[in-house]
Design a protein around this motif. Structure first.
Motif, PDB file in Angstrom:
ATOM      1  N   VAL A 113       0.854  -1.179   0.000  1.00  0.00           N
ATOM      2  CA  VAL A 113       0.000   0.000   0.000  1.00  0.00           C
ATOM      3  C   VAL A 113       0.891   1.229   0.000  1.00  0.00           C
ATOM      4  O   VAL A 113       1.843   1.317   0.775  1.00  0.00           O
ATOM      5  CB  VAL A 113      -0.938   0.054   1.232  1.00  0.00           C
ATOM      6  CG1 VAL A 113      -1.822   1.306   1.161  1.00  0.00           C
ATOM      7  CG2 VAL A 113      -1.804  -1.198   1.310  1.00  0.00           C
ATOM      8  N   GLU A 119      -2.909  13.296   0.406  1.00  0.00           N
ATOM      9  CA  GLU A 119      -4.146  12.552   0.181  1.00  0.00           C
ATOM     10  C   GLU A 119      -4.262  11.468   1.253  1.00  0.00           C
ATOM     11  O   GLU A 119      -4.613  10.323   0.971  1.00  0.00           O
ATOM     12  CB  GLU A 119      -4.149  11.936  -1.221  1.00  0.00           C
ATOM     13  CG  GLU A 119      -4.034  12.954  -2.347  1.00  0.00           C
ATOM     14  CD  GLU A 119      -3.843  12.325  -3.718  1.00  0.00           C
ATOM     15  OE1 GLU A 119      -3.932  11.073  -3.822  1.00  0.00           O
ATOM     16  OE2 GLU A 119      -3.602  13.059  -4.689  1.00  0.00           O
ATOM     17  N   ASP A 122      -6.960   8.528   1.930  1.00  0.00           N
ATOM     18  CA  ASP A 122      -7.030   7.375   1.027  1.00  0.00           C
ATOM     19  C   ASP A 122      -6.207   6.208   1.574  1.00  0.00           C
ATOM     20  O   ASP A 122      -6.530   5.042   1.319  1.00  0.00           O
ATOM     21  CB  ASP A 122      -6.499   7.744  -0.362  1.00  0.00           C
ATOM     22  CG  ASP A 122      -7.432   8.676  -1.113  1.00  0.00           C
ATOM     23  OD1 ASP A 122      -8.586   8.848  -0.680  1.00  0.00           O
ATOM     24  OD2 ASP A 122      -6.988   9.252  -2.132  1.00  0.00           O
ATOM     25  N   MET A 126      -7.240   2.183   2.007  1.00  0.00           N
ATOM     26  CA  MET A 126      -6.571   1.123   1.250  1.00  0.00           C
ATOM     27  C   MET A 126      -6.013   0.049   2.171  1.00  0.00           C
ATOM     28  O   MET A 126      -6.058  -1.150   1.851  1.00  0.00           O
ATOM     29  CB  MET A 126      -5.467   1.722   0.377  1.00  0.00           C
ATOM     30  CG  MET A 126      -5.969   2.563  -0.786  1.00  0.00           C
ATOM     31  SD  MET A 126      -6.895   1.588  -2.019  1.00  0.00           S
ATOM     32  CE  MET A 126      -5.531   0.697  -2.815  1.00  0.00           C
ATOM     33  N   ALA A 181       0.059   4.880  -6.676  1.00  0.00           N
ATOM     34  CA  ALA A 181      -1.020   4.939  -5.683  1.00  0.00           C
ATOM     35  C   ALA A 181      -2.354   5.239  -6.351  1.00  0.00           C
ATOM     36  O   ALA A 181      -3.389   4.638  -6.022  1.00  0.00           O
ATOM     37  CB  ALA A 181      -0.698   5.995  -4.627  1.00  0.00           C
ATOM     38  N   HIS A 182      -2.348   6.159  -7.312  1.00  0.00           N
ATOM     39  CA  HIS A 182      -3.579   6.515  -8.024  1.00  0.00           C
ATOM     40  C   HIS A 182      -4.075   5.354  -8.881  1.00  0.00           C
ATOM     41  O   HIS A 182      -5.290   5.098  -8.960  1.00  0.00           O
ATOM     42  CB  HIS A 182      -3.341   7.745  -8.891  1.00  0.00           C
ATOM     43  CG  HIS A 182      -3.168   9.001  -8.100  1.00  0.00           C
ATOM     44  ND1 HIS A 182      -2.760  10.201  -8.670  1.00  0.00           N
ATOM     45  CD2 HIS A 182      -3.353   9.275  -6.781  1.00  0.00           C
ATOM     46  CE1 HIS A 182      -2.698  11.139  -7.734  1.00  0.00           C
ATOM     47  NE2 HIS A 182      -3.050  10.601  -6.587  1.00  0.00           N
ATOM     48  N   ARG A 184      -3.595   2.125  -8.356  1.00  0.00           N
ATOM     49  CA  ARG A 184      -4.141   1.076  -7.490  1.00  0.00           C
ATOM     50  C   ARG A 184      -5.505   1.482  -6.932  1.00  0.00           C
ATOM     51  O   ARG A 184      -6.401   0.649  -6.815  1.00  0.00           O
ATOM     52  CB  ARG A 184      -3.154   0.784  -6.364  1.00  0.00           C
ATOM     53  CG  ARG A 184      -1.888   0.076  -6.826  1.00  0.00           C
ATOM     54  CD  ARG A 184      -0.940  -0.113  -5.668  1.00  0.00           C
ATOM     55  NE  ARG A 184       0.233  -0.904  -6.045  1.00  0.00           N
ATOM     56  CZ  ARG A 184       1.237  -1.184  -5.210  1.00  0.00           C
ATOM     57  NH1 ARG A 184       1.202  -0.727  -3.954  1.00  0.00           N
ATOM     58  NH2 ARG A 184       2.263  -1.899  -5.610  1.00  0.00           N
ATOM     59  N   LYS A 185      -5.633   2.739  -6.571  1.00  0.00           N
ATOM     60  CA  LYS A 185      -6.912   3.211  -6.042  1.00  0.00           C
ATOM     61  C   LYS A 185      -8.007   3.072  -7.096  1.00  0.00           C
ATOM     62  O   LYS A 185      -9.121   2.618  -6.802  1.00  0.00           O
ATOM     63  CB  LYS A 185      -6.764   4.665  -5.596  1.00  0.00           C
ATOM     64  CG  LYS A 185      -8.002   5.255  -4.964  1.00  0.00           C
ATOM     65  CD  LYS A 185      -7.716   6.645  -4.408  1.00  0.00           C
ATOM     66  CE  LYS A 185      -7.355   7.637  -5.487  1.00  0.00           C
ATOM     67  NZ  LYS A 185      -7.182   9.015  -4.953  1.00  0.00           N
ATOM     68  N   THR A 188      -9.262  -0.474  -7.475  1.00  0.00           N
ATOM     69  CA  THR A 188      -9.860  -1.104  -6.295  1.00  0.00           C
ATOM     70  C   THR A 188     -11.382  -0.998  -6.371  1.00  0.00           C
ATOM     71  O   THR A 188     -11.923   0.109  -6.385  1.00  0.00           O
ATOM     72  CB  THR A 188      -9.363  -0.425  -5.008  1.00  0.00           C
ATOM     73  OG1 THR A 188      -7.945  -0.544  -4.939  1.00  0.00           O
ATOM     74  CG2 THR A 188      -9.992  -1.071  -3.781  1.00  0.00           C
ATOM     75  N   PHE A 191     -13.933   1.549  -4.209  1.00  0.00           N
ATOM     76  CA  PHE A 191     -13.092   2.381  -3.330  1.00  0.00           C
ATOM     77  C   PHE A 191     -13.828   3.627  -2.873  1.00  0.00           C
ATOM     78  O   PHE A 191     -13.763   4.000  -1.695  1.00  0.00           O
ATOM     79  CB  PHE A 191     -11.790   2.786  -4.038  1.00  0.00           C
ATOM     80  CG  PHE A 191     -10.990   3.769  -3.230  1.00  0.00           C
ATOM     81  CD1 PHE A 191     -10.161   3.336  -2.208  1.00  0.00           C
ATOM     82  CD2 PHE A 191     -11.088   5.143  -3.457  1.00  0.00           C
ATOM     83  CE1 PHE A 191      -9.441   4.239  -1.430  1.00  0.00           C
ATOM     84  CE2 PHE A 191     -10.388   6.054  -2.687  1.00  0.00           C
ATOM     85  CZ  PHE A 191      -9.555   5.592  -1.672  1.00  0.00           C
ATOM     86  N   GLN A 192     -14.505   4.295  -3.784  1.00  0.00           N
ATOM     87  CA  GLN A 192     -15.186   5.545  -3.425  1.00  0.00           C
ATOM     88  C   GLN A 192     -16.269   5.311  -2.379  1.00  0.00           C
ATOM     89  O   GLN A 192     -16.499   6.168  -1.514  1.00  0.00           O
ATOM     90  CB  GLN A 192     -15.773   6.213  -4.673  1.00  0.00           C
ATOM     91  CG  GLN A 192     -14.718   6.708  -5.662  1.00  0.00           C
ATOM     92  CD  GLN A 192     -13.742   7.708  -5.043  1.00  0.00           C
ATOM     93  OE1 GLN A 192     -14.072   8.416  -4.092  1.00  0.00           O
ATOM     94  NE2 GLN A 192     -12.533   7.763  -5.581  1.00  0.00           N
ATOM     95  N   ARG A 195     -14.432   5.042   0.845  1.00  0.00           N
ATOM     96  CA  ARG A 195     -13.923   6.345   1.242  1.00  0.00           C
ATOM     97  C   ARG A 195     -15.036   7.217   1.819  1.00  0.00           C
ATOM     98  O   ARG A 195     -14.819   7.934   2.817  1.00  0.00           O
ATOM     99  CB  ARG A 195     -13.252   7.022   0.049  1.00  0.00           C
ATOM    100  CG  ARG A 195     -12.758   8.437   0.317  1.00  0.00           C
ATOM    101  CD  ARG A 195     -11.742   8.488   1.475  1.00  0.00           C
ATOM    102  NE  ARG A 195     -11.638   9.829   1.984  1.00  0.00           N
ATOM    103  CZ  ARG A 195     -10.757  10.722   1.547  1.00  0.00           C
ATOM    104  NH1 ARG A 195      -9.896  10.396   0.586  1.00  0.00           N
ATOM    105  NH2 ARG A 195     -10.733  11.931   2.055  1.00  0.00           N
TER     106      ARG A 195
END
Length: 231
Positions: A113, A119, A122, A126, A181-182, A184-185, A188, A191-192, A195
């Motif tokens: 991770v 940010e 996030d 994760m 990182a972006h 992978r996010k 996922t 994710f939102q 979050r």
């Protein structure tokens, strides 16, 4: 969590040149490796202001008493003293034994991770997804809140341009870490949704703060207390 050990360190060349808890992990042990990256200019300027204020306890990292212009000049003079202690390309040297940015960028994929300070929220989301932990376990009170500390944009273009040259290797590594990182996010699932749920939980955390100056030479106020700090 029962049966789970957490090993954390403030990664710097000082600690990685010696013994750390990370070195105690056996190759056979299953571990999740995570790291949080801070924009290199921001990180280096923060180092300057902090070490300048804590010269009483950080004498080995001098000189930090001079102006920011003197500091950046000394950073660029790699032949004097232990310059790596003042303005190192830490990401490059920690992630790559060769000290080359391309090798450090290649090592980023070994991190399970990757977080970014700008940010930050996030990152715990994760981690929770990766470990299948409830989001409630990772809510937090923001203690690293600062008032009145100089920001990157408060410095002259001459200072910032000089730092960009000195820190060019770490800037490359940071940008690659940010992009990964972006990626992978984005990859996922849901994710939102996670979050948004985390943000709702964070609203329930008491974020009140009594700002204080915990060092006589420290510019600005912090939302945390340092025991035995000299005022």
């Amino acid at each position: 969590r029962q049966g789970c050990e957490i090993c954390a360190t403030h990664a710097s060349l000082d600690c990685f040149r010696g013994n750390t808890c990370l070195g105690s992990l056996l190759p056979s042990q299953k571990a999740l490796t995570v790291s949080i990256f801070r924009e290199p200019l921001d990180k280096t300027l923060a180092r300057y202001y902090f070490q300048k204020s804590r010269a009483d306890t950080m004498a080995s990292n001098l000189p930090h008493h001079g102006s920011i212009e003197e500091y950046v000049r000394n950073c660029g003079r790699r032949g004097i003293g232990e310059a790596w202690k003042r303005c190192p390309n830490e990401y490059t040297e920690i992630l790559a034994k060769s000290g080359k940015p391309h090798a450090a960028i290649g090592a980023l994929k070994e991190l399970d991770v990757i977080g970014l300070t700008e940010e930050y929220d996030d990152f715990p989301v994760m981690v929770a997804i990766k470990l299948n932990w409830p989001l409630e376990w990772l809510t937090y009170k923001r203690l690293k809140t600062i008032l009145g500390r100089p920001k990157v944009e408060d410095h002259s273009p001459q200072v910032l341009d000089a730092f960009r040259i000195i820190l060019q290797d770490d800037i490359k590594v940071y940008e690659a870490a940010r992009d990964l990182a972006h990626e992978r996010k984005a990859a996922t699932p849901h994710f939102q949704d996670f979050r948004r749920r985390f943000d709702e939980l964070q609203l329930k955390v008491d974020q009140s703060c009594r700002f204080e100056n915990h060092a006589s030479g420290l510019q600005g106020l912090d939302c945390y207390h340092v025991k035995n700090a000299r005022r």
